[in-house]
Design a protein around this motif. Sequence first.
Motif, PDB file in Angstrom:
ATOM      1  N   UNK A   1      39.358  99.717 -50.293  1.00  0.00           N
ATOM      2  CA  UNK A   1      38.693  98.169 -50.372  1.00  0.00           C
ATOM      3  C   UNK A   1      37.917  98.474 -52.110  1.00  0.00           C
ATOM      4  N   UNK A   2      37.807  96.895 -52.500  1.00  0.00           N
ATOM      5  CA  UNK A   2      36.886  97.080 -52.943  1.00  0.00           C
ATOM      6  C   UNK A   2      34.900  95.975 -51.584  1.00  0.00           C
ATOM      7  N   UNK A   3      33.743  96.141 -52.002  1.00  0.00           N
ATOM      8  CA  UNK A   3      33.126  95.520 -51.484  1.00  0.00           C
ATOM      9  C   UNK A   3      33.424  93.397 -51.751  1.00  0.00           C
ATOM     10  N   UNK A   4      33.905  93.666 -52.201  1.00  0.00           N
ATOM     11  CA  UNK A   4      34.034  91.496 -52.872  1.00  0.00           C
ATOM     12  C   UNK A   4      34.943  90.990 -50.821  1.00  0.00           C
ATOM     13  N   UNK A   5      36.038  91.982 -50.569  1.00  0.00           N
ATOM     14  CA  UNK A   5      36.767  92.087 -49.954  1.00  0.00           C
ATOM     15  C   UNK A   5      36.623  92.009 -48.290  1.00  0.00           C
ATOM     16  N   UNK A   6      35.177  92.312 -48.466  1.00  0.00           N
ATOM     17  CA  UNK A   6      34.305  92.311 -46.960  1.00  0.00           C
ATOM     18  C   UNK A   6      33.354  91.673 -47.292  1.00  0.00           C
ATOM     19  N   UNK A   7      33.142  91.861 -45.516  1.00  0.00           N
ATOM     20  CA  UNK A   7      31.967  90.278 -44.471  1.00  0.00           C
ATOM     21  C   UNK A   7      30.834  91.399 -44.971  1.00  0.00           C
ATOM     22  N   UNK A   8      30.025  90.744 -44.687  1.00  0.00           N
ATOM     23  CA  UNK A   8      28.915  91.044 -44.739  1.00  0.00           C
ATOM     24  C   UNK A   8      28.108  92.062 -44.804  1.00  0.00           C
ATOM     25  N   UNK A   9      28.556  92.424 -42.760  1.00  0.00           N
ATOM     26  CA  UNK A   9      28.378  93.543 -41.815  1.00  0.00           C
ATOM     27  C   UNK A   9      29.006  94.754 -42.617  1.00  0.00           C
ATOM     28  N   UNK A  10      30.235  94.472 -43.232  1.00  0.00           N
ATOM     29  CA  UNK A  10      30.816  95.971 -43.526  1.00  0.00           C
ATOM     30  C   UNK A  10      30.151  96.599 -45.114  1.00  0.00           C
ATOM     31  N   UNK A  11      29.581  95.587 -45.741  1.00  0.00           N
ATOM     32  CA  UNK A  11      28.802  95.679 -46.764  1.00  0.00           C
ATOM     33  C   UNK A  11      27.958  96.338 -46.341  1.00  0.00           C
ATOM     34  N   UNK A  12      26.730  95.571 -45.678  1.00  0.00           N
ATOM     35  CA  UNK A  12      26.121  96.208 -45.324  1.00  0.00           C
ATOM     36  C   UNK A  12      26.026  97.363 -44.055  1.00  0.00           C
ATOM     37  N   UNK A  13      27.348  98.468 -43.340  1.00  0.00           N
ATOM     38  CA  UNK A  13      27.993  99.458 -43.111  1.00  0.00           C
ATOM     39  C   UNK A  13      28.403 100.463 -44.279  1.00  0.00           C
ATOM     40  N   UNK A  14      28.375 100.135 -45.503  1.00  0.00           N
ATOM     41  CA  UNK A  14      28.705 100.602 -46.868  1.00  0.00           C
ATOM     42  C   UNK A  14      27.768 100.848 -47.577  1.00  0.00           C
ATOM     43  N   UNK A  15      26.637 100.311 -47.252  1.00  0.00           N
ATOM     44  CA  UNK A  15      25.563 100.610 -47.805  1.00  0.00           C
ATOM     45  C   UNK A  15      24.680 101.968 -47.026  1.00  0.00           C
ATOM     46  N   UNK A  16      24.794 101.508 -45.505  1.00  0.00           N
ATOM     47  CA  UNK A  16      24.363 102.552 -44.819  1.00  0.00           C
ATOM     48  C   UNK A  16      24.979 104.270 -44.891  1.00  0.00           C
ATOM     49  N   UNK A  17      26.788 103.531 -45.620  1.00  0.00           N
ATOM     50  CA  UNK A  17      26.789 105.090 -45.853  1.00  0.00           C
ATOM     51  C   UNK A  17      26.942 105.378 -47.090  1.00  0.00           C
ATOM     52  N   UNK A  18      26.357 105.009 -48.052  1.00  0.00           N
ATOM     53  CA  UNK A  18      25.453 105.776 -49.281  1.00  0.00           C
ATOM     54  C   UNK A  18      24.596 106.732 -48.596  1.00  0.00           C
ATOM     55  N   UNK A  19      23.944 105.995 -47.403  1.00  0.00           N
ATOM     56  CA  UNK A  19      22.456 107.025 -47.633  1.00  0.00           C
ATOM     57  C   UNK A  19      22.560 108.162 -46.157  1.00  0.00           C
ATOM     58  N   UNK A  20      23.904 108.571 -45.970  1.00  0.00           N
ATOM     59  CA  UNK A  20      24.665 109.003 -44.138  1.00  0.00           C
ATOM     60  C   UNK A  20      25.046 109.873 -44.847  1.00  0.00           C
ATOM     61  N   UNK A  21      26.018 110.218 -46.099  1.00  0.00           N
ATOM     62  CA  UNK A  21      25.938 111.204 -46.816  1.00  0.00           C
ATOM     63  C   UNK A  21      25.229 112.094 -46.910  1.00  0.00           C
ATOM     64  N   UNK A  22      24.426 111.995 -48.401  1.00  0.00           N
ATOM     65  CA  UNK A  22      23.637 112.063 -48.085  1.00  0.00           C
ATOM     66  C   UNK A  22      22.664 113.722 -46.580  1.00  0.00           C
ATOM     67  N   UNK A  23      22.830 112.946 -46.114  1.00  0.00           N
ATOM     68  CA  UNK A  23      22.110 113.680 -44.662  1.00  0.00           C
ATOM     69  C   UNK A  23      21.103 113.743 -45.355  1.00  0.00           C
ATOM     70  N   UNK A  24      20.223 112.999 -45.103  1.00  0.00           N
ATOM     71  CA  UNK A  24      18.472 113.131 -45.083  1.00  0.00           C
ATOM     72  C   UNK A  24      18.522 113.658 -43.679  1.00  0.00           C
ATOM     73  N   UNK A  25      17.125 113.835 -43.706  1.00  0.00           N
ATOM     74  CA  UNK A  25      16.386 114.038 -42.513  1.00  0.00           C
ATOM     75  C   UNK A  25      16.015 113.135 -41.835  1.00  0.00           C
ATOM     76  N   UNK A  26      15.479 112.102 -43.218  1.00  0.00           N
ATOM     77  CA  UNK A  26      14.792 110.803 -42.372  1.00  0.00           C
ATOM     78  C   UNK A  26      15.345 109.479 -43.425  1.00  0.00           C
ATOM     79  N   UNK A  27      15.868 108.533 -42.415  1.00  0.00           N
ATOM     80  CA  UNK A  27      16.183 107.036 -42.963  1.00  0.00           C
ATOM     81  C   UNK A  27      15.336 105.973 -43.153  1.00  0.00           C
TER      82      UNK A  27
END
Length: 369
Positions: A129-155
């Motif tokens: 799906x495109x972000x426009x079809x998501x709720x605010x909470x789901x969009x924030x989860x996508x933004x968090x997903x973009x951080x998770x995939x980098x597998x950082x040691x610190x968020x």
Amino acid sequence: MGQLALSGVKKRFEKLEVIHGIDLDIRDGEFVVFVGPSGCGKSTLLRMICGLEEISEGDCTIDGVRVNDLPPVKRGIAMVFQSYALYPHMSVFENIAFPLRVEKLAEAEIKARVGRAAAVLQLENRLHQKPGNLSGGQRQRVAIGRAIVREPSIFLFDEPLSNLDAALRAEMRIELTALHQKLKATMIYVTHDQVEAMTMADRIVVLDGGSISQVGAPLELYHHPDNMFVAGFIGNPRMNFIPATCTAVTDAGATVALATGGAVTVPVAAGPALVGQALTLGIRPEHLSQGPGDVAVDVTPTVVERLGVNTVAYADLPGVGTVAALLPGAATVAPGVPARLSFGGADCHLFDAAGMALPRRAMTPAETA
Ligand code: ADP
Ligand code: MG
């Protein structure tokens, strides 16, 4: 690994110093919340940690390596902002995959990492799906997903829930706490909301005007605030402050005469020099009751809020300001009707003229038995 240390960290914009020398050690895997009012320097501190803002003075080390001069991408850190900044024309998959495409990772690796992040965040069914079809909470989860995939040691999170409505914020708080338990990564979370700080943090760092006011576990700050700023900031409704004068010091603590009338003995450690000094007594709204107590204040509530489980009564007292009482849901208080609010000395805090808390006295053997 995700151990972080700040030592003597300062920030100046031109000549104006806004961060005044921060010393802080954050353990690997810890969830630390920076909390404080708007403008106290939370975002600036976070931006210095992640490398978006230069450190004017002092050192920032991650796992023992000084990172002051490393660019953001080399620090093993991922940051999530209040505005999700998603690309509207890209699918959820591509939004999450974006930093990995920038790093030119192999397609199979990208698929695997996005898949894992989507599973953690329950976005598996949304990837096309495109972000426009998501709720605010789901969009924030996508933004968090973009951080998770980098597998950082610190968020790092900078007020990530501020744009969401109250119900969703409460839900996302729980999700972020669960995420921390799953990933076991170090997380530093910035908010002006003391409820978010209390509910999510292993340790809270309270910032006041660019300096650390106190660091501690949520209940340490609640029960043992070091100063009036922390006492007033942590807890809702905020602590009541009543001017008081010390009249006697004994083994039991300091006895103070209240500006609102009456006297009470607070179990603090103090010497005879305290007698005669002007102090401030702090008592939390939840420690006021209409039952018996060591001392009472007489008030006429101006506003009574019925919350169901609780009732909050607010009254204005000359020379004191607003006094709030958190009473049971069925409490018989009403605006304009005089009420007597009692409390016990053991629940009180005492602050000196500089706003610093007097230390609690040690418990006697009889009390600890
Ligand atoms: P918070 O995130 O706690 O609301 P900030 O870190 O954004 O606070 O700001 C801390 C202080 O630094 C504020 O007084 C703000 O005006 C100042 N400040 C932040 N960024 C800049 C800048 N780029 N130039 C000048 N002053 C700034
Ligand atoms: Mg900010």
